[in-house]
Scaffold this active site. Structure first.
Site, PDB file in Angstrom:
ATOM      1  N   GLY A  32       0.819  -1.210   0.000  1.00  0.00           N
ATOM      2  CA  GLY A  32       0.000   0.000   0.000  1.00  0.00           C
ATOM      3  C   GLY A  32       0.844   1.247   0.000  1.00  0.00           C
ATOM      4  O   GLY A  32       0.466   2.275   0.572  1.00  0.00           O
TER       5      GLY A  32
ATOM      6  N   PHE B  53      -4.054  -5.670  -1.720  1.00  0.00           N
ATOM      7  CA  PHE B  53      -3.564  -6.303  -0.486  1.00  0.00           C
ATOM      8  C   PHE B  53      -4.601  -7.163   0.231  1.00  0.00           C
ATOM      9  O   PHE B  53      -4.303  -7.780   1.252  1.00  0.00           O
ATOM     10  CB  PHE B  53      -2.946  -5.289   0.478  1.00  0.00           C
TER      11      PHE B  53
ATOM     12  N   HIS C 135      -5.120   2.276   8.967  1.00  0.00           N
ATOM     13  CA  HIS C 135      -6.113   3.223   9.498  1.00  0.00           C
ATOM     14  C   HIS C 135      -7.190   3.557   8.463  1.00  0.00           C
ATOM     15  O   HIS C 135      -8.207   4.168   8.804  1.00  0.00           O
ATOM     16  CB  HIS C 135      -5.435   4.502  10.005  1.00  0.00           C
TER      17      HIS C 135
END
Length: 413
Positions: free
Chosen positions: A249, A295, A314
């Site tokens: 990411g 992912f 988050h």
């Protein structure tokens, strides 16, 4: 017990620390802060005076709040403070105003094709908040803030993401909670209602390459400040002992590039959605590769030393973070490290109020975008255990000056 009132204590803090800053700037022939177009964008203060600057900002904020009435504090929350930001971005005002000159509102309105009176009214609200100046009636010129928009594409991207994605999402968050009170699905948030989509916000953005590019640019700008500096990670983990890192990411590769510059022997792969990777700009001479990867799917790179998730988890509610971590498991060798770099929320009220506001604002941004959240340490530990008990918590380190902490896990499978 002090005999001074709180307002006297705060004014003394402001006086003492502004004097230190003023003296340093004078002795080093550095420019003073100014709202003129050529005012400095950075003060160039050493670390101890950056602490003084922070104390002044905290004290003046509290002093300002104390000297207002409760009614004033409520009134200050104007609903339209992002309107001028959206107009500045949408009409590219920062590039229409000469960098070292000025232009009349009438001529500016003719260039962008809107009513002159309406445009000047909107921009004057921005000027009241120090974005642009009006050096004399009917004429607009740059301030340091507006000049930064013109000269830094990252700032422009941040404005665009705020006004076109975050603002609409925030406006619809209460309605989303009424419709979906559980607040557990990433496609049942304020963003979902604002954009009329059934996809999570990152997937929705990926449908439009320009929006994906803008959001990536906005994130790159946001983490370019000292509190999100890559140095907090590059300088606080033993990267030199490793061979391979997968930045999962990793967006446009800012963190990977920082690692590769300092540790040229590291083999680093940045993974993100194909549309994000497609808009990344590679840097020649750095040992960084890009790979399109979702992912939530099984990790294709096996046996790396470290899998890094910097400011990724988050973005997702708990059960999706669990899914992300479990997708990693088939690739892990015994002893592999998983590094999660995220905010670790302190108990409410134990940090200065300006920091508290920023942390809570980020937490709510995650709620409005995807029902995600910032987490405290116990919440992080619970998340890792739920993903798999073989993720062994090794500790957490909060680098000085960083908004993000380094959480280390070892895989004992």
């Amino acid at each position: 017990m002090s005999s001074q009132s709180r307002i006297a204590e705060l004014s003394a803090v402001v006086a003492a620390h502004t004097h230190l800053i003023d003296t340093y700037l004078a002795e080093n022939a550095l420019p003073y802060p100014s709202f003129e177009a050529d005012g400095p964008t950075e003060l160039g203060l050493p670390a101890e005076l950056e602490e003084s600057r922070a104390l002044v900002l905290q004290a003046t904020q509290e002093l300002n709040d104390l000297l207002q009435t409760p009614r004033d504090l409520l009134y200050n929350h104007h609903h339209n403070r992002l309107l001028y930001m959206k107009a500045i971005y949408r009409f590219d005002i920062a590039h229409q105003v000469p960098l070292d000159g000025e232009i009349t509102y009438r001529d500016l309105a003719a260039i962008v094709g809107v009513d002159s009176a309406a445009l000047s009214r909107i921009l004057r609200l921005g000027i009241a908040y120090r974005i642009f100046r009006e050096p004399h009636p009917g004429v607009i010129a740059h301030s340091p803030a507006s000049r930064s928009i013109a000269e830094d594409s990252g700032i422009s991207d941040w404005m665009g993401a705020n006004t076109h994605e975050l603002w609409p999402a925030a406006e619809k968050t209460v309605e989303a909670l009424i419709k979906w009170p559980g607040a557990t699905e990433p496609n049942q948030a304020g963003f979902s209602l604002a954009k009329g989509t059934n996809d999570p916000y990152l997937k929705e953005l990926s449908k439009d390459p320009e929006k994906a590019r803008r959001f990536g640019g906005a994130m790159s700008f946001f983490i370019s400040g000292p509190k999100f500096s890559p140095n907090h990670l590059t300088d606080n983990y033993p990267w030199a002992t490793l061979n391979s890192v997968v930045d999962v990411g990793g967006s446009h590769g800012d963190m990977a590039f920082a690692l590769a510059r300092k540790y040229p022997n590291l083999h680093i792969t940045v993974q993100d959605l194909p549309t994000v990777v497609a808009s990344a700009k590679k840097e020649n001479g750095l040992n960084v590769q890009f790979m399109g990867h979702d992912f939530f799917e099984e990790q294709p790179i096996k046996n790396a030393d470290v899998y890094l998730y910097r400011w990724v988890l988050h973005d997702w509610p708990d059960k999706y973070c669990v899914k992300i971590l479990r997708a990693l498991i088939p690739a892990l060798k015994h002893g592999a490290r998983v590094i999660v770099m995220e905010a670790v929320l302190p108990p409410f009220g134990v940090i200065p109020n300006d920091m508290e506001r920023n942390l809570r604002a980020m937490d709510i941004s995650m709620l409005e975008l995807s029902n995600a959240k910032e987490r405290d340490l116990d919440e992080w530990k619970t998340l890792f255990q739920e993903a798999d008990p073989r993720f062994i918590f090794q500790g957490v380190k909060q680098p000085s000056g960083s908004n993000l902490a380094i959480i280390e896990l070892a895989w004992e499978g």
